[in-house]
Design an enzyme around this catalytic site. Structure first.
Site, PDB file in Angstrom:
ATOM      1  N   VAL A 197       7.124  -2.601   6.999  1.00 20.59           N
ATOM      2  CA  VAL A 197       7.037  -0.470   7.067  1.00 20.59           C
ATOM      3  C   VAL A 197       8.067   0.262   5.638  1.00 20.59           C
ATOM      4  CG1 VAL A 197       7.839   1.203   8.284  1.00 20.59           C
ATOM      5  CG2 VAL A 197       7.063  -0.761   9.741  1.00 20.59           C
ATOM      6  N   LYS A 198       7.985   0.677   4.960  1.00 23.97           N
ATOM      7  CA  LYS A 198       7.701   1.465   3.886  1.00 23.97           C
ATOM      8  C   LYS A 198       8.308   3.222   4.348  1.00 23.97           C
ATOM      9  CE  LYS A 198       5.668   0.361  -0.202  1.00 23.97           C
ATOM     10  NZ  LYS A 198       4.110   1.208  -1.163  1.00 23.97           N
ATOM     11  N   VAL A 199       9.623   2.946   4.417  1.00 21.63           N
ATOM     12  CA  VAL A 199      10.649   4.041   4.070  1.00 21.63           C
ATOM     13  C   VAL A 199      10.457   4.883   3.146  1.00 21.63           C
ATOM     14  CG1 VAL A 199      11.160   4.404   6.790  1.00 21.63           C
ATOM     15  CG2 VAL A 199      12.534   3.711   5.423  1.00 21.63           C
ATOM     16  N   THR A 250       1.157  -1.149   0.232  1.00 23.42           N
ATOM     17  CA  THR A 250       0.046  -0.090   0.144  1.00 23.42           C
ATOM     18  C   THR A 250       0.944   1.571  -0.060  1.00 23.42           C
ATOM     19  OG1 THR A 250       0.103   0.086   2.817  1.00 23.42           O
ATOM     20  CG2 THR A 250      -1.971  -1.074   1.227  1.00 23.42           C
TER      21      THR A 250
END
Ligand code: E4P
Length: 220
Positions: free
Chosen positions: A82-84, A27
């Protein structure tokens, strides 16, 4: 190559899940915004529905706040990744998260140089955006091939996720390049299953079967 759906739409996820091929979901803030709903509720529903990695993206641009947000996102489910973003703050927060044992997906990657940085912080996933590279009149697939080659040569363990895929040949070429994961919108998934000769063949089988039933009836 694992196949992921790039969406926050639970109905799309349920449909592809039914095919038995869905290994994860990605997402981003744009996709979550399309749902016009509480993001936490949207993420939780997806994390429960999917038996695989679900990438949830941080939105705070500052490293410290991004790190705290990333820790909260990781706590939402055992399958949360976790997207960074590929920024200095994103790398800073991403490194702290990986040091804590949290799986990180470095997103908005457009070059092999950026992909090297993602691998060096120990990211679980790197996401080169092929379609958007093509949009900028460059060769997204070439960048993906280079990233896969560099990772192999250097022994990097980071998974290469081909993102921003626009059509079935992007998926096929990403597999040939050696990508570990391909994420795509529902429309591209729907095109993967289609072939005109499958439709023609199916119609012929159905009409021949129908013909047999008629003949058997006539003979009875
Ligand atoms: C990946 O994680 C991204 O959400 C996505 O692939 C972006 O694709 P787009 O360029 O179609 O928005």
């Amino acid at each position: 190559m694992r196949l992921f759906l790039d969406t926050a739409d639970i109905e799309e996820i349920r449909e592809i899940n039914r095919w038995g091929v869905l290994r994860g979901v990605t997402t981003n803030p744009t996709l979550v915004a399309k749902e016009v709903d509480d993001p936490e509720r949207v993420w939780k529903e997806i994390l429960t529905e999917v038996d695989g990695d679900v990438s949830l993206e941080t939105t705070d641009p500052e490293a410290g706040a991004m790190y705290e947000q990333g820790k909260r996102l990781a706590e939402m489910g055992a399958n949360a990744v976790v997207k960074v973003p590929m920024t200095p703050d994103g790398l800073d927060a991403g490194k702290r998260l990986t040091d804590d044992g949290i799986r990180v997906n470095v997103t908005l990657v457009f070059s092999p140089a950026q992909a090297i940085l993602a691998a060096e912080i120990g990211a679980y996933i790197v996401s080169p955006f092929l379609g958007r590279i093509d949009d900028a009149a460059a060769d997204g697939m070439h960048a993906l091939r280079q990233i896969c080659e560099i990772y192999q040569m250097q022994g990097y363990q980071t998974n290469v996720l081909a993102a921003s895929l626009r059509h079935p040949m992007h998926v096929v070429d990403a597999a040939l390049a050696g990508a570990d994961i391909a994420t795509m919108p529902y429309e591209v998934f729907a095109k993967l299953v289609k072939h005109p000769l499958t439709d023609v063949g199916l119609q012929k089988f159905a009409s021949d079967w129908e013909g047999l039933q008629e003949k058997l009836k006539e003979g009875a």
